[in-house]
Design a protein around this motif. Structure first.
Motif, PDB file in Angstrom:
ATOM      1  N   UNK A  93       4.747 -12.882 -32.606  1.00 57.08           N
ATOM      2  CA  UNK A  93       4.064 -14.164 -32.669  1.00 57.08           C
ATOM      3  C   UNK A  93       3.421 -14.394 -31.309  1.00 57.08           C
ATOM      4  N   UNK A  94       2.554 -15.354 -31.233  1.00 56.52           N
ATOM      5  CA  UNK A  94       1.888 -15.660 -29.969  1.00 56.52           C
ATOM      6  C   UNK A  94       2.914 -16.050 -28.899  1.00 56.52           C
ATOM      7  N   UNK A  95       3.891 -16.850 -29.290  1.00 48.26           N
ATOM      8  CA  UNK A  95       4.919 -17.296 -28.343  1.00 48.26           C
ATOM      9  C   UNK A  95       5.774 -16.120 -27.870  1.00 48.26           C
ATOM     10  N   UNK A  96       6.134 -15.215 -28.786  1.00 52.65           N
ATOM     11  CA  UNK A  96       6.927 -14.049 -28.403  1.00 52.65           C
ATOM     12  C   UNK A  96       6.146 -13.140 -27.455  1.00 52.65           C
ATOM     13  N   UNK A  97       4.867 -12.948 -27.736  1.00 53.30           N
ATOM     14  CA  UNK A  97       4.029 -12.111 -26.883  1.00 53.30           C
ATOM     15  C   UNK A  97       3.921 -12.716 -25.487  1.00 53.30           C
ATOM     16  N   UNK A  98       3.706 -14.023 -25.407  1.00 61.07           N
ATOM     17  CA  UNK A  98       3.617 -14.675 -24.105  1.00 61.07           C
ATOM     18  C   UNK A  98       4.941 -14.562 -23.350  1.00 61.07           C
ATOM     19  N   UNK A  99       6.060 -14.700 -24.066  1.00 54.82           N
ATOM     20  CA  UNK A  99       7.374 -14.592 -23.430  1.00 54.82           C
ATOM     21  C   UNK A  99       7.586 -13.181 -22.888  1.00 54.82           C
ATOM     22  N   UNK A 100       7.170 -12.162 -23.638  1.00 52.18           N
ATOM     23  CA  UNK A 100       7.303 -10.775 -23.176  1.00 52.18           C
ATOM     24  C   UNK A 100       6.474 -10.539 -21.915  1.00 52.18           C
ATOM     25  N   UNK A 101       5.264 -11.066 -21.902  1.00 52.92           N
ATOM     26  CA  UNK A 101       4.404 -10.917 -20.730  1.00 52.92           C
ATOM     27  C   UNK A 101       5.052 -11.600 -19.531  1.00 52.92           C
ATOM     28  N   UNK A 102       5.561 -12.810 -19.738  1.00 51.82           N
ATOM     29  CA  UNK A 102       6.197 -13.554 -18.647  1.00 51.82           C
ATOM     30  C   UNK A 102       7.422 -12.803 -18.127  1.00 51.82           C
ATOM     31  N   UNK A 103       8.234 -12.229 -19.033  1.00 52.52           N
ATOM     32  CA  UNK A 103       9.407 -11.447 -18.617  1.00 52.52           C
ATOM     33  C   UNK A 103       8.987 -10.257 -17.763  1.00 52.52           C
ATOM     34  N   UNK A 104       7.900  -9.610 -18.168  1.00 47.31           N
ATOM     35  CA  UNK A 104       7.388  -8.478 -17.406  1.00 47.31           C
ATOM     36  C   UNK A 104       6.973  -8.914 -16.004  1.00 47.31           C
ATOM     37  N   UNK A 105       6.284 -10.038 -15.905  1.00 46.32           N
ATOM     38  CA  UNK A 105       5.883 -10.557 -14.595  1.00 46.32           C
ATOM     39  C   UNK A 105       7.106 -10.853 -13.734  1.00 46.32           C
ATOM     40  N   UNK A 106       8.124 -11.457 -14.325  1.00 47.68           N
ATOM     41  CA  UNK A 106       9.332 -11.807 -13.568  1.00 47.68           C
ATOM     42  C   UNK A 106      10.056 -10.562 -13.064  1.00 47.68           C
ATOM     43  N   UNK A 107      10.128  -9.513 -13.922  1.00 40.12           N
ATOM     44  CA  UNK A 107      10.746  -8.264 -13.486  1.00 40.12           C
ATOM     45  C   UNK A 107       9.982  -7.666 -12.311  1.00 40.12           C
ATOM     46  N   UNK A 108       8.659  -7.685 -12.415  1.00 39.29           N
ATOM     47  CA  UNK A 108       7.837  -7.137 -11.346  1.00 39.29           C
ATOM     48  C   UNK A 108       7.995  -7.934 -10.057  1.00 39.29           C
ATOM     49  N   UNK A 109       8.076  -9.260 -10.176  1.00 35.89           N
ATOM     50  CA  UNK A 109       8.274 -10.099  -8.989  1.00 35.89           C
ATOM     51  C   UNK A 109       9.590  -9.772  -8.299  1.00 35.89           C
ATOM     52  N   UNK A 110      10.644  -9.538  -9.096  1.00 34.72           N
ATOM     53  CA  UNK A 110      11.936  -9.185  -8.520  1.00 34.72           C
ATOM     54  C   UNK A 110      11.859  -7.845  -7.814  1.00 34.72           C
ATOM     55  N   UNK A 111      11.157  -6.894  -8.406  1.00 33.67           N
ATOM     56  CA  UNK A 111      11.022  -5.576  -7.781  1.00 33.67           C
ATOM     57  C   UNK A 111      10.220  -5.662  -6.481  1.00 33.67           C
TER      58      UNK A 111
END
Length: 186
Positions: A93-111
């Motif tokens: 869904x649009x919300x799930x896709x946005x959440x996945x993108x946000x999770x990816x950004x957060x992982x990258x920020x932590x790295x």
């Protein structure tokens, strides 16, 4: 009466498991400390350091390694969040896709934050090592830190476990299979 005995046995079992885990952590920490000390002594011998230079190097190298190890954070997987083959084929869904993108950004920020901490530590110890070691010797110290512990170079020279072709876990790049640097990445 039976409930009391059962609760007592359960509590005793849980406390012994906790103690075993604590002892395992202490054993790992002690082994890690011994490994760092032996590595420092080997490097001091390779660099032919003597006297005050050797003792200063040993002290600084051990402190340097301990600070670097303090920055290592293994990614924590959330329970029940493993993606199955059916999940991968499922339309998001649009919300799930946005959440996945946000999770990816957060992982990258932590790295990126972790990498910045490592860089800051290297710069800090560069000053003390430069008083004792030659630039060629310092290259040996700092280049070895590019590779996180337990990661090895694959056949093609890529670091395994850190994305790219040599990743033995089958993920690409920093953000997982769909993240930065991976197939279908952002």
């Amino acid at each position: 009466m039976k409930k009391t005995l059962l609760v007592a046995a359960l509590a005793l079992g849980l406390s012994s498991v906790a103690m075993a885990q604590e002892n395992g952590s202490q054993d790992r920490a002690q082994m890690r400390a011994e490994m760092v000390q032996k590595n420092a002594e080997r490097l001091a011998k390779d660099f032919e350091l003597k006297g005050d230079a050797k003792s200063t190097f040993l002290k600084d190298f051990v402190a340097y390694q301990n600070e670097l190890m303090g920055t290592i954070q293994m990614p924590q997987r959330e329970q029940g969040k493993e993606e199955t083959a059916a999940d991968k084929k499922k339309e998001l869904t649009e919300a799930e896709a946005k959440a996945k993108i946000q999770e990816s950004f957060e992982r990258q920020e932590k790295m990126v934050a972790q990498m910045q901490k490592r860089l800051d530590i290297q710069k800090k110890y560069y000053e003390s090592f430069s008083k004792i070691l030659t630039p060629q010797q310092m290259v040996r110290i700092f280049n070895r830190q590019d590779r996180p512990h337990n990661f090895q170079r694959g056949q093609n020279g890529q670091r395994e476990g850190f994305g790219g072709q040599g990743d033995r876990r089958g993920r690409g790049g920093f953000g997982g299979s769909r993240g930065f640097g991976g197939p279908g990445g952002f």
